[in-house]
Design a protein around this motif. Structure first.
Motif, mmCIF file in Angstrom:
data_model
loop_
_atom_site.group_PDB
_atom_site.id
_atom_site.type_symbol
_atom_site.label_atom_id
_atom_site.label_comp_id
_atom_site.label_asym_id
_atom_site.label_seq_id
_atom_site.Cartn_x
_atom_site.Cartn_y
_atom_site.Cartn_z
ATOM 1 N N PHE A 250 0.840 -1.211 0.000
ATOM 2 C CA PHE A 250 0.000 0.000 0.000
ATOM 3 C C PHE A 250 0.874 1.260 0.000
ATOM 4 O O PHE A 250 0.648 2.189 -0.773
ATOM 5 C CB PHE A 250 -0.924 0.036 1.231
ATOM 6 C CG PHE A 250 -1.952 -1.063 1.277
ATOM 7 C CD1 PHE A 250 -2.445 -1.633 0.120
ATOM 8 C CD2 PHE A 250 -2.435 -1.529 2.503
ATOM 9 C CE1 PHE A 250 -3.402 -2.649 0.167
ATOM 10 C CE2 PHE A 250 -3.389 -2.531 2.559
ATOM 11 C CZ PHE A 250 -3.868 -3.097 1.395
ATOM 12 N N ARG A 278 -8.575 2.234 -3.209
ATOM 13 C CA ARG A 278 -8.431 1.757 -1.829
ATOM 14 C C ARG A 278 -6.949 1.686 -1.457
ATOM 15 O O ARG A 278 -6.541 2.102 -0.383
ATOM 16 C CB ARG A 278 -9.083 0.377 -1.720
ATOM 17 C CG ARG A 278 -9.204 -0.129 -0.323
ATOM 18 C CD ARG A 278 -10.192 -1.271 -0.196
ATOM 19 N NE ARG A 278 -10.117 -2.236 -1.251
ATOM 20 C CZ ARG A 278 -11.166 -2.657 -1.970
ATOM 21 N NH1 ARG A 278 -12.351 -2.206 -1.733
ATOM 22 N NH2 ARG A 278 -11.018 -3.537 -2.919
ATOM 23 N N ILE A 280 -4.398 3.322 -2.799
ATOM 24 C CA ILE A 280 -3.783 4.658 -2.717
ATOM 25 C C ILE A 280 -4.155 5.321 -1.381
ATOM 26 O O ILE A 280 -3.297 5.877 -0.685
ATOM 27 C CB ILE A 280 -4.226 5.549 -3.901
ATOM 28 C CG1 ILE A 280 -3.680 4.994 -5.215
ATOM 29 C CG2 ILE A 280 -3.760 6.986 -3.701
ATOM 30 C CD1 ILE A 280 -4.188 5.718 -6.452
ATOM 31 N N LEU A 281 -5.428 5.222 -1.028
ATOM 32 C CA LEU A 281 -5.887 5.862 0.210
ATOM 33 C C LEU A 281 -5.226 5.214 1.427
ATOM 34 O O LEU A 281 -4.722 5.899 2.328
ATOM 35 C CB LEU A 281 -7.411 5.770 0.328
ATOM 36 C CG LEU A 281 -8.224 6.502 -0.751
ATOM 37 C CD1 LEU A 281 -9.707 6.200 -0.617
ATOM 38 C CD2 LEU A 281 -7.997 8.003 -0.683
ATOM 39 N N LEU A 282 -5.199 3.883 1.434
ATOM 40 C CA LEU A 282 -4.589 3.179 2.574
ATOM 41 C C LEU A 282 -3.093 3.477 2.665
ATOM 42 O O LEU A 282 -2.559 3.724 3.748
ATOM 43 C CB LEU A 282 -4.795 1.668 2.422
ATOM 44 C CG LEU A 282 -6.105 1.116 2.967
ATOM 45 C CD1 LEU A 282 -6.359 -0.279 2.410
ATOM 46 C CD2 LEU A 282 -6.094 1.071 4.489
ATOM 47 N N THR A 284 -1.472 6.070 1.581
ATOM 48 C CA THR A 284 -1.246 7.450 2.019
ATOM 49 C C THR A 284 -1.486 7.552 3.528
ATOM 50 O O THR A 284 -0.709 8.179 4.249
ATOM 51 C CB THR A 284 -2.196 8.403 1.260
ATOM 52 O OG1 THR A 284 -2.008 8.173 -0.134
ATOM 53 C CG2 THR A 284 -1.910 9.856 1.588
ATOM 54 N N PHE A 285 -2.537 6.895 3.994
ATOM 55 C CA PHE A 285 -2.871 6.948 5.424
ATOM 56 C C PHE A 285 -1.758 6.349 6.284
ATOM 57 O O PHE A 285 -1.302 6.977 7.235
ATOM 58 C CB PHE A 285 -4.194 6.193 5.667
ATOM 59 C CG PHE A 285 -4.623 6.174 7.102
ATOM 60 C CD1 PHE A 285 -5.203 7.287 7.683
ATOM 61 C CD2 PHE A 285 -4.436 5.035 7.887
ATOM 62 C CE1 PHE A 285 -5.594 7.274 9.024
ATOM 63 C CE2 PHE A 285 -4.815 5.005 9.218
ATOM 64 C CZ PHE A 285 -5.395 6.129 9.792
ATOM 65 N N ILE A 286 -1.286 5.163 5.912
ATOM 66 C CA ILE A 286 -0.286 4.513 6.784
ATOM 67 C C ILE A 286 1.117 5.111 6.610
ATOM 68 O O ILE A 286 2.006 4.818 7.393
ATOM 69 C CB ILE A 286 -0.222 2.973 6.599
ATOM 70 C CG1 ILE A 286 0.212 2.603 5.171
ATOM 71 C CG2 ILE A 286 -1.531 2.311 6.965
ATOM 72 C CD1 ILE A 286 0.552 1.138 5.030
ATOM 73 N N GLN A 288 1.546 8.386 6.711
ATOM 74 C CA GLN A 288 1.568 9.658 7.444
ATOM 75 C C GLN A 288 2.332 9.506 8.749
ATOM 76 O O GLN A 288 2.281 8.442 9.385
ATOM 77 C CB GLN A 288 0.134 10.119 7.717
ATOM 78 C CG GLN A 288 -0.558 10.601 6.452
ATOM 79 C CD GLN A 288 -1.907 11.197 6.736
ATOM 80 O OE1 GLN A 288 -2.703 10.615 7.465
ATOM 81 N NE2 GLN A 288 -2.174 12.349 6.145
ATOM 82 N N ILE B 3 -7.692 12.493 3.633
ATOM 83 C CA ILE B 3 -6.879 11.608 2.783
ATOM 84 C C ILE B 3 -7.300 11.637 1.308
ATOM 85 O O ILE B 3 -6.456 11.829 0.443
ATOM 86 C CB ILE B 3 -6.903 10.163 3.338
ATOM 87 C CG1 ILE B 3 -6.331 10.119 4.761
ATOM 88 C CG2 ILE B 3 -6.149 9.205 2.427
ATOM 89 C CD1 ILE B 3 -4.841 10.231 4.859
ATOM 90 N N CYS B 7 -4.930 12.791 -1.854
ATOM 91 C CA CYS B 7 -4.636 11.897 -2.994
ATOM 92 C C CYS B 7 -5.285 12.393 -4.282
ATOM 93 O O CYS B 7 -5.196 11.708 -5.302
ATOM 94 C CB CYS B 7 -5.146 10.486 -2.707
ATOM 95 S SG CYS B 7 -4.474 9.766 -1.235
ATOM 96 N N ILE B 9 -8.341 12.383 -5.053
ATOM 97 C CA ILE B 9 -9.378 11.435 -5.492
ATOM 98 C C ILE B 9 -10.725 11.948 -4.988
ATOM 99 O O ILE B 9 -10.924 12.094 -3.777
ATOM 100 C CB ILE B 9 -9.112 10.014 -4.934
ATOM 101 C CG1 ILE B 9 -7.845 9.425 -5.558
ATOM 102 C CG2 ILE B 9 -10.296 9.098 -5.221
ATOM 103 C CD1 ILE B 9 -7.450 8.076 -5.027
ATOM 104 N N LEU B 19 -15.594 2.814 1.139
ATOM 105 C CA LEU B 19 -14.131 2.694 1.220
ATOM 106 C C LEU B 19 -13.632 2.881 2.650
ATOM 107 O O LEU B 19 -12.723 2.187 3.103
ATOM 108 C CB LEU B 19 -13.459 3.707 0.289
ATOM 109 C CG LEU B 19 -13.408 3.303 -1.184
ATOM 110 C CD1 LEU B 19 -12.949 4.461 -2.054
ATOM 111 C CD2 LEU B 19 -12.468 2.123 -1.392
ATOM 112 N N MET B 23 -11.475 0.201 4.559
ATOM 113 C CA MET B 23 -10.126 0.552 5.035
ATOM 114 C C MET B 23 -9.983 0.257 6.522
ATOM 115 O O MET B 23 -8.969 -0.263 6.977
ATOM 116 C CB MET B 23 -9.843 2.033 4.763
ATOM 117 C CG MET B 23 -9.490 2.306 3.311
ATOM 118 S SD MET B 23 -9.531 4.051 2.898
ATOM 119 C CE MET B 23 -8.238 4.705 3.926
#
Lengths: 391, 72
Positions: A250, A278, A280-282, A284-286, A288, B3, B7, B9, B19, B23
């Motif tokens: 991720f 999903r 990309i978002l995950l 980016t989140f982890i 940070q 987030i 991104c 998005i 999502l 997540m």
């Protein structure tokens, strides 16, 4: 039905016949390279990947670019809106992914050779579901120049063929140092070596137990038929290899996708599929600062721990053997949640963590996987050829 | 900045809700990966983590001869 539509194998095709199909996340001049994504629908790369160039020098002609999960994100082969890949053995089932089209093209006899990318099983999974041979080389064996990154610390270019001899032909052609990929090594030529006789094999009880009973039964039957002696050992932590792998994937994938910043490509990120969004978002989140230690840093430590564990194990054993996939190919639409899909990869992820070569051989609807330590590609390929003959 | 915005998005409300739930489920599943601490590599054992980048940059700028003298 046109050749292009046949089981959804191809994204683009030439009019001239050729022997080689290339996954659509590997650049070939003269062909679009979409990674099966609408985001790159009109992207034509100005160069050819080193691995493909080497095969072209060997006399192979590229016939077309094959469909895959979008940006190689998936294990079913169906996460794309540009094609409709189906399993040639049973159209109601998925072909496996992410290198779905490459496996279909070989199984259907449209080409003799195909290449794909394997990050955590993307060559071996479709090879198993389509009942052909899938080979993931050691990390550093084959140049990744011209391969679109999914997770650059795991990505490799692998092969999909009807038999091990064809895999040896392709791997021999593609191996070696490339100044454009600093992870490639000089001394990795594939040479004929003694085969399976005398090799020490090990299997992990927890991987065997995670398989469907029918798969386990066939695996035992195959090892008996080939007269293999396999030590079955406990490795309870192997289940942790899945989140370890995915947390790194991720983070690296989110970073790789930043290049599509909208300047040339990536303006309409709404066009991306759910799995890509999903990840990309995950990622980016982890990545940070405030979240990094909880998932990403732990995964990096775990990868190192797994590598040390495998290094110690390979002092005692030559190869790990296991069923490639835990179940037969799922029906199209059967898998609806990501965790179920990720969990299918238990048997194929550990070779990626240890950077070693791994091959899947077809056997009665399932896959038998052999994995060796990093840069044992010659020994693994020639042992697999022996095993293929014995099955 | 949230987030999806970070991104670039854009998500529909329905997409965002789904999502987010997926997540959360994935992060809970990953949870504490919890394998033992890996042994430090030879390089890590010699150079402490915080000093690694500084040391290597310093060594490149001021390479030393075998007897420890700095070459300018």
């Amino acid at each position: 039905m046109t050749l292009k539509d046949r089981h959804g194998a191809f994204i683009s095709l030439t009019d001239t016949p050729g022997e080689l199909a290339v996954k659509d996340n590997i650049c070939v001049q003269g062909f679009m390279c979409t990674a099966s994504s609408k985001l790159l629908e009109n992207y034509e790369p100005p160069y050819t990947a080193t691995a493909v160039q080497k095969l072209q020098k060997q006399g192979l002609t590229v016939m077309g670019k094959t469909s895959c999960d979008e940006f190689a994100c998936g294990s079913t082969g169906t996460h794309t809106s540009l094609a409709n890949p189906r399993n040639p053995l049973d159209e109601k089932r998925v072909p496996g992914g992410s290198s779905s089209g490459s496996a279909i093209a070989v199984k259907d006899g449209l080409v003799r050779y195909a290449i794909g990318s394997d990050t955590g099983g993307s060559v071996r999974c479709p090879a198993t579901f389509c009942q052909i041979v899938g080979y993931r080389p050691s990390y550093g064996q084959i140049s990744r120049y011209g391969l679109m990154d999914m997770c650059m610390s795991f990505d490799t270019i692998g092969t999909l063929t009807r038999n091990v001899d064809d895999a040896i032909y392709l791997i021999t052609g593609m191996s070696g140092k490339d100044d454009k990929d600093l992870t490639t090594m000089n001394s990795v030529d594939v040479k004929e070596t003694p085969g399976l006789a005398g090799k020490r094999l090990v299997a992990f009880r927890q991987i065997l137990e995670s398989c469907d009973p029918g798969i386990r039964e066939k695996f035992n039957e195959a090892t008996e038929k080939a007269k293999l002696h396999v030590d079955v050992i406990d490795f309870p932590e192997i289940h942790k290899s899945i989140p370890t792998y995915y947390m790194i994937v991720f983070a690296e994938f989110a970073s790789a996708m930043q290049r599509f910043d909208g300047k040339f490509f990536g303006k309409n990120r709404e066009l991306l599929g759910q799995e890509v969004k999903r990840r990309i978002l995950l990622g980016t989140f982890i990545s940070q600062k405030e979240n990094k230690d909880k998932w990403y840093t732990q995964a990096i430590n775990a990868r190192k721990w797994f590598q040390q564990k495998f290094e110690a194990m390979f002092a005692k054993y030559d190869f790990v053997i296991n069923p490639t996939m835990p179940s037969p190919a799922p029906l199209v639409g059967e898998i609806t949640d990501p965790i179920t899909e990720y969990s299918m990869d238990l048997g194929t992820i550990f070779p990626s963590l240890m950077m070693g070569p791994s091959i899947s051989l077809p056997y009665q609807g399932m896959g038998i996987q052999l994995t060796g330590k990093r840069f044992s590609d010659s020994a693994l390929l020639y042992s697999a050829r022996d095993l293929e003959g014995a099955l | 900045m949230d987030i999806p915005e970070l991104c670039r998005i854009k998500l529909t409300d329905e997409e965002q809700e789904r999502l987010e739930a997926e997540m959360k489920q994935i992060l809970d599943w990953a949870g504490e990966i919890g394998v033992p601490e890996a042994k430090p590599t030879a390089f890590e054992a010699i150079v402490p983590r915080g000093d690694r980048a500084r040391k290597s940059a310093y060594d490149i700028r001021f390479p030393k001869t075998k007897d420890g003298k700095i070459v300018i």
